[in-house]
Design a protein around this motif. Structure first.
Motif, PDB file in Angstrom:
ATOM      1  N   ALA A  35       0.813  -0.964  -0.156  1.00  0.00           N
ATOM      2  CA  ALA A  35      -0.148   0.110   0.156  1.00  0.00           C
ATOM      3  C   ALA A  35       0.955   1.410  -0.085  1.00  0.00           C
ATOM      4  CB  ALA A  35      -0.960   0.042   1.363  1.00  0.00           C
ATOM      5  N   VAL A  36       1.759   1.319   0.886  1.00  0.00           N
ATOM      6  CA  VAL A  36       2.744   2.612   0.812  1.00  0.00           C
ATOM      7  C   VAL A  36       3.727   2.797  -0.139  1.00  0.00           C
ATOM      8  CG1 VAL A  36       4.627   3.695   2.394  1.00  0.00           C
ATOM      9  CG2 VAL A  36       2.443   2.698   3.226  1.00  0.00           C
ATOM     10  N   LEU A  37       4.498   1.423  -0.622  1.00  0.00           N
ATOM     11  CA  LEU A  37       5.176   1.724  -1.761  1.00  0.00           C
ATOM     12  C   LEU A  37       4.962   1.510  -2.991  1.00  0.00           C
ATOM     13  CD1 LEU A  37       8.363  -0.257   0.153  1.00  0.00           C
ATOM     14  CD2 LEU A  37       8.184   2.284   0.083  1.00  0.00           C
ATOM     15  N   VAL A  38       4.437   0.470  -3.419  1.00  0.00           N
ATOM     16  CA  VAL A  38       3.778   0.418  -4.692  1.00  0.00           C
ATOM     17  C   VAL A  38       2.546   1.147  -5.018  1.00  0.00           C
ATOM     18  CG1 VAL A  38       2.836  -1.504  -6.268  1.00  0.00           C
ATOM     19  CG2 VAL A  38       4.496  -1.833  -4.445  1.00  0.00           C
ATOM     20  N   MET A  39       1.659   1.326  -4.333  1.00  0.00           N
ATOM     21  CA  MET A  39       0.377   2.198  -4.668  1.00  0.00           C
ATOM     22  C   MET A  39       0.697   3.746  -4.646  1.00  0.00           C
ATOM     23  SD  MET A  39      -2.641  -0.168  -3.031  1.00  0.00           S
ATOM     24  CE  MET A  39      -3.136  -1.947  -3.765  1.00  0.00           C
ATOM     25  N   HIS A  40       1.217   4.126  -3.705  1.00  0.00           N
ATOM     26  CA  HIS A  40       1.464   5.527  -3.353  1.00  0.00           C
ATOM     27  C   HIS A  40       2.553   6.174  -4.454  1.00  0.00           C
ATOM     28  CE1 HIS A  40       1.008   8.952  -1.191  1.00  0.00           C
ATOM     29  NE2 HIS A  40       2.251   9.211  -1.107  1.00  0.00           N
ATOM     30  N   PHE A  41       3.578   5.438  -4.487  1.00  0.00           N
ATOM     31  CA  PHE A  41       4.574   6.306  -5.157  1.00  0.00           C
ATOM     32  C   PHE A  41       4.951   5.420  -6.469  1.00  0.00           C
ATOM     33  CE2 PHE A  41       6.133   6.569  -0.686  1.00  0.00           C
ATOM     34  CZ  PHE A  41       6.051   7.817  -0.781  1.00  0.00           C
ATOM     35  N   GLY A  42       3.787   4.679  -6.936  1.00  0.00           N
ATOM     36  CA  GLY A  42       3.776   4.098  -8.160  1.00  0.00           C
ATOM     37  C   GLY A  42       4.642   4.645  -9.548  1.00  0.00           C
ATOM     38  N   CYS A  43       4.126   5.981  -9.833  1.00  0.00           N
ATOM     39  CA  CYS A  43       4.737   6.915 -10.907  1.00  0.00           C
ATOM     40  C   CYS A  43       6.064   7.494 -10.486  1.00  0.00           C
ATOM     41  CB  CYS A  43       3.723   7.685 -11.272  1.00  0.00           C
ATOM     42  SG  CYS A  43       1.969   7.142 -11.832  1.00  0.00           S
ATOM     43  N   SER A  44       6.414   7.297  -9.225  1.00  0.00           N
ATOM     44  CA  SER A  44       7.640   8.277  -9.046  1.00  0.00           C
ATOM     45  C   SER A  44       8.732   7.303  -9.336  1.00  0.00           C
ATOM     46  CB  SER A  44       7.433   8.417  -7.551  1.00  0.00           C
ATOM     47  OG  SER A  44       6.630   9.441  -7.381  1.00  0.00           O
ATOM     48  N   PHE A  45       8.789   6.053  -9.152  1.00  0.00           N
ATOM     49  CA  PHE A  45      10.031   5.190  -9.368  1.00  0.00           C
ATOM     50  C   PHE A  45       9.453   3.995 -10.186  1.00  0.00           C
ATOM     51  CE2 PHE A  45       8.330   4.323  -5.279  1.00  0.00           C
ATOM     52  CZ  PHE A  45       8.495   2.813  -5.027  1.00  0.00           C
ATOM     53  N   CYS A  46       9.402   4.026 -11.394  1.00  0.00           N
ATOM     54  CA  CYS A  46       8.685   3.035 -12.390  1.00  0.00           C
ATOM     55  C   CYS A  46       9.735   1.889 -12.464  1.00  0.00           C
ATOM     56  CB  CYS A  46       8.460   3.608 -13.761  1.00  0.00           C
ATOM     57  SG  CYS A  46       7.152   4.830 -13.597  1.00  0.00           S
ATOM     58  N   ARG A  47      10.910   2.180 -12.278  1.00  0.00           N
ATOM     59  CA  ARG A  47      11.755   1.000 -12.596  1.00  0.00           C
ATOM     60  C   ARG A  47      11.649  -0.047 -11.582  1.00  0.00           C
ATOM     61  NH1 ARG A  47      17.052   2.470 -16.056  1.00  0.00           N
ATOM     62  NH2 ARG A  47      16.033   4.237 -17.334  1.00  0.00           N
ATOM     63  N   VAL A  48      11.519   0.720 -10.407  1.00  0.00           N
ATOM     64  CA  VAL A  48      11.662  -0.392  -9.008  1.00  0.00           C
ATOM     65  C   VAL A  48      10.130  -0.852  -8.779  1.00  0.00           C
ATOM     66  CG1 VAL A  48      12.139  -0.285  -6.621  1.00  0.00           C
ATOM     67  CG2 VAL A  48      13.450   1.116  -8.152  1.00  0.00           C
ATOM     68  N   HIS A  49       9.407  -0.072  -9.337  1.00  0.00           N
ATOM     69  CA  HIS A  49       7.655  -0.631  -9.373  1.00  0.00           C
ATOM     70  C   HIS A  49       7.443  -1.933  -9.567  1.00  0.00           C
ATOM     71  CE1 HIS A  49       3.648  -0.858 -10.310  1.00  0.00           C
ATOM     72  NE2 HIS A  49       3.477  -0.008  -9.263  1.00  0.00           N
ATOM     73  N   PHE A  50       7.772  -2.540 -10.503  1.00  0.00           N
ATOM     74  CA  PHE A  50       7.765  -3.831 -10.847  1.00  0.00           C
ATOM     75  C   PHE A  50       8.114  -4.869 -10.160  1.00  0.00           C
ATOM     76  CE2 PHE A  50       8.696  -7.899 -13.217  1.00  0.00           C
ATOM     77  CZ  PHE A  50       7.457  -8.384 -13.499  1.00  0.00           C
TER      78      PHE A  50
END
Length: 71
Positions: A35-50
Motif C-alpha cells: 500500500a505504501v510503496l507500490v500504490m502511493h509512489f507507483g509513478c515516481s519510481f517506475c523502474r523499481v515499481h515492478f
C-alpha cells in the motif's frame, strides 16, 4: 490502518507471540508495504515499481498460504 493495528497489537501484547500470529504480522507488513510503496509512489519510481510489486505481492500470498496451512 488495519495492518498498522495488527503490527502494533502483536508488538504490544506478549500473548500474541505465536507461530500463527507471526504469519499474520508478516502478512500485515507485506500488505502495508504494498500500500505504501507500490500504490502511493507507483509513478515516481517506475523502474523499481515492478520489482516491489512482484516481491511484496508474492510475499503476501505466501504468508496467507502459510496461515491457511497452519490452521
Amino acid at each position: 490502518m488495519g495492518n498498522l493495528f495488527i503490527m502494533a497489537a502483536a508488538a504490544r501484547f506478549q500473548s500474541l507471540h505465536t507461530a500463527t500470529n507471526a504469519f499474520l504480522v508478516s502478512l500485515a507488513v507485506a500488505d502495508f508495504l504494498v500500500a505504501v510503496l507500490v500504490m502511493h509512489f507507483g509513478c515516481s519510481f517506475c523502474r523499481v515499481h515492478f520489482m516491489l510489486d512482484l516481491t511484496l505481492c508474492t510475499s503476501s500470498v505466501f504468508n496467507l498460504s502459510c496461515v491457511a496451512l497452519d490452521q
